[in-house]
Design a protein around this motif. Structure first.
Motif, short mmCIF file in Angstrom:
data_model
loop_
_atom_site.label_atom_id
_atom_site.label_comp_id
_atom_site.label_asym_id
_atom_site.label_seq_id
_atom_site.Cartn_x
_atom_site.Cartn_y
_atom_site.Cartn_z
N SER A 173 0.84 -1.21 0.00
CA SER A 173 0.00 0.00 0.00
C SER A 173 0.87 1.25 0.00
CB SER A 173 -0.92 0.02 1.21
OG SER A 173 -1.85 -1.03 1.13
N GLN A 174 1.93 1.24 0.82
CA GLN A 174 2.84 2.39 0.84
C GLN A 174 3.51 2.56 -0.51
OE1 GLN A 174 5.42 1.41 4.09
NE2 GLN A 174 4.11 2.36 5.63
N ARG A 175 3.94 1.45 -1.12
CA ARG A 175 4.60 1.52 -2.44
C ARG A 175 3.62 2.04 -3.49
NH1 ARG A 175 8.64 2.90 -5.31
NH2 ARG A 175 9.01 1.60 -7.10
N ILE A 176 2.39 1.54 -3.44
CA ILE A 176 1.37 2.01 -4.39
C ILE A 176 1.12 3.50 -4.18
CG2 ILE A 176 -1.09 1.86 -4.93
CD1 ILE A 176 -0.84 -1.18 -4.53
N SER A 177 1.06 3.92 -2.92
CA SER A 177 0.86 5.34 -2.62
C SER A 177 2.01 6.17 -3.18
CB SER A 177 0.74 5.53 -1.11
OG SER A 177 0.65 6.89 -0.78
N GLU A 178 3.24 5.69 -2.97
CA GLU A 178 4.40 6.41 -3.51
C GLU A 178 4.34 6.48 -5.03
OE1 GLU A 178 7.76 4.23 -2.07
OE2 GLU A 178 7.46 4.86 0.02
N LEU A 179 4.00 5.35 -5.66
CA LEU A 179 3.91 5.32 -7.12
C LEU A 179 2.77 6.22 -7.62
CD1 LEU A 179 4.56 1.54 -7.84
CD2 LEU A 179 6.12 3.46 -8.21
N ASN A 180 1.65 6.22 -6.91
CA ASN A 180 0.55 7.12 -7.29
C ASN A 180 0.97 8.57 -7.18
OD1 ASN A 180 -1.39 5.26 -8.03
ND2 ASN A 180 -2.26 5.11 -5.99
N HIS A 181 1.69 8.89 -6.10
CA HIS A 181 2.18 10.26 -5.93
C HIS A 181 3.14 10.61 -7.07
CE1 HIS A 181 3.36 13.95 -3.98
NE2 HIS A 181 4.63 13.59 -4.08
N ALA A 182 4.05 9.70 -7.38
CA ALA A 182 5.00 9.95 -8.48
C ALA A 182 4.25 10.09 -9.80
CB ALA A 182 6.02 8.82 -8.56
N LEU A 183 3.22 9.25 -9.98
CA LEU A 183 2.41 9.33 -11.20
C LEU A 183 1.68 10.66 -11.28
CD1 LEU A 183 1.37 7.88 -13.72
CD2 LEU A 183 -0.46 6.95 -12.33
N ASN A 184 1.13 11.12 -10.14
CA ASN A 184 0.45 12.42 -10.11
C ASN A 184 1.41 13.54 -10.45
OD1 ASN A 184 -1.99 11.24 -9.45
ND2 ASN A 184 -1.76 11.58 -7.26
N VAL A 185 2.64 13.45 -9.90
CA VAL A 185 3.65 14.47 -10.20
C VAL A 185 3.96 14.45 -11.70
CG1 VAL A 185 6.08 15.07 -9.87
CG2 VAL A 185 4.66 14.52 -7.90
N LYS A 186 4.13 13.25 -12.26
CA LYS A 186 4.42 13.13 -13.70
C LYS A 186 3.24 13.63 -14.53
CE LYS A 186 8.51 11.46 -13.53
NZ LYS A 186 9.64 12.24 -13.94
N GLU A 187 2.02 13.32 -14.09
CA GLU A 187 0.85 13.81 -14.81
C GLU A 187 0.79 15.33 -14.76
OE1 GLU A 187 -2.53 11.82 -13.11
OE2 GLU A 187 -2.27 10.06 -14.39
N ASP A 188 1.12 15.91 -13.59
CA ASP A 188 1.15 17.37 -13.48
C ASP A 188 2.21 17.95 -14.41
OD1 ASP A 188 -0.87 17.28 -11.63
OD2 ASP A 188 0.44 17.54 -9.88
N GLU A 189 3.40 17.31 -14.42
CA GLU A 189 4.46 17.77 -15.31
C GLU A 189 4.01 17.64 -16.76
OE1 GLU A 189 8.01 15.56 -14.50
OE2 GLU A 189 8.25 16.40 -12.49
N LEU A 190 3.38 16.52 -17.09
CA LEU A 190 2.90 16.31 -18.45
C LEU A 190 1.84 17.34 -18.81
CD1 LEU A 190 2.98 14.51 -20.97
CD2 LEU A 190 1.21 13.11 -19.91
N ARG A 191 0.93 17.63 -17.86
CA ARG A 191 -0.10 18.62 -18.09
C ARG A 191 0.54 20.00 -18.32
NH1 ARG A 191 -2.70 17.91 -13.62
NH2 ARG A 191 -3.69 16.02 -14.31
N ASP A 192 1.56 20.32 -17.48
CA ASP A 192 2.26 21.59 -17.65
C ASP A 192 2.96 21.65 -19.00
OD1 ASP A 192 1.42 22.32 -15.15
OD2 ASP A 192 3.34 21.88 -14.15
N LYS A 193 3.59 20.53 -19.38
CA LYS A 193 4.29 20.48 -20.68
C LYS A 193 3.27 20.61 -21.81
CE LYS A 193 8.47 19.68 -19.20
NZ LYS A 193 9.54 20.58 -19.29
N THR A 194 2.13 19.97 -21.64
CA THR A 194 1.10 20.06 -22.67
C THR A 194 0.61 21.50 -22.82
OG1 THR A 194 0.40 17.80 -22.16
CG2 THR A 194 -1.16 19.17 -23.38
N VAL A 195 0.39 22.16 -21.70
CA VAL A 195 -0.04 23.56 -21.74
C VAL A 195 1.06 24.41 -22.39
CG1 VAL A 195 -0.49 25.57 -20.27
CG2 VAL A 195 -1.61 23.41 -19.78
N GLN A 196 2.30 24.13 -22.02
CA GLN A 196 3.42 24.88 -22.60
C GLN A 196 3.50 24.63 -24.11
OE1 GLN A 196 7.19 23.86 -20.87
NE2 GLN A 196 8.24 25.58 -21.80
N ILE A 197 3.33 23.39 -24.52
CA ILE A 197 3.37 23.06 -25.95
C ILE A 197 2.22 23.76 -26.67
CG2 ILE A 197 2.98 21.18 -27.60
CD1 ILE A 197 4.64 19.40 -25.71
#
Length: 179
Positions: A78-102
């Motif tokens: 559960s902790q690992r999944i939580s960490e991976l979800n957090h990392a995924l959310n960060v990556k999704e935010d970065e991707l969203r920011d990159k998409t907006v920038q693009i």
């Protein structure tokens, strides 16, 4: 003296009593033996039940250990999944920011391309105007040269025969007004 009948009666009573007592004793002995065997059977059943109960307790304790290990593993997962979800959310935010920038950069490129096209159209219009003006200028120069060749240098230019060029080479030609 001793009466034989009494003696035999007493002896018979005694034998009967001993026989009865012996029968009762044997009966009691057998009953006690039967109870003893039943008790031994119950004791062995109790021992088997106790052994079974001890085995079941050990098995339950072992199962509790397995469940605790599974719970620990699940908590870790559960902790690992939580960490991976957090990392995924960060990556999704970065991707969203990159998409907006693009998208912003694409919009800027599109606007720049439109501006380049507008300026190119203006440049083409200017080139067309320059070409038109250059053609007009060349026509005017040609007319100027023509008129220069045919200008009248006499004091009287109203010659009925037409204009006479100052150049003697053109004397054989006739003047035709350019259209």
């Amino acid at each position: 003296m001793i009466n034989l009948a009494e003696l035999s009666t007493a002896l018979g009573t005694l034998v009967t009593t001993f026989t009865a007592l012996g029968g009762v004793g044997i009966w009691k002995y057998r009953k006690m033996n039967k109870r003893l065997k039943e008790s031994e059977t119950k004791l062995s059943e109790i021992a088997v039940q106790k052994a079974t109960l001890d085995f079941e307790k050990e098995r339950v304790n072992h199962l509790h250990e397995i469940i605790e290990n599974y719970n620990k593993t699940e908590v870790e997962h559960s902790q690992r999944i939580s960490e991976l979800n957090h990392a995924l959310n960060v990556k999704e935010d970065e991707l969203r920011d990159k998409t907006v920038q693009i998208r912003n950069l694409t919009e800027k490129v599109y606007k720049s391309e439109q501006e380049v096209n507008r300026v190119q159209d203006l440049l083409n219009d200017s080139k067309d105007e320059i070409i038109k003006l250059t053609e007009e200028r060349d026509e005017e120069r040609q007319l100027k040269e023509f008129y220069k060749r045919w200008r009248c240098e006499k004091s009287i230019c109203k010659d009925p025969d037409g204009r006479i060029p100052p150049n003697t080479k053109l004397s054989s030609e006739t003047y035709i007004h350019p259209e």
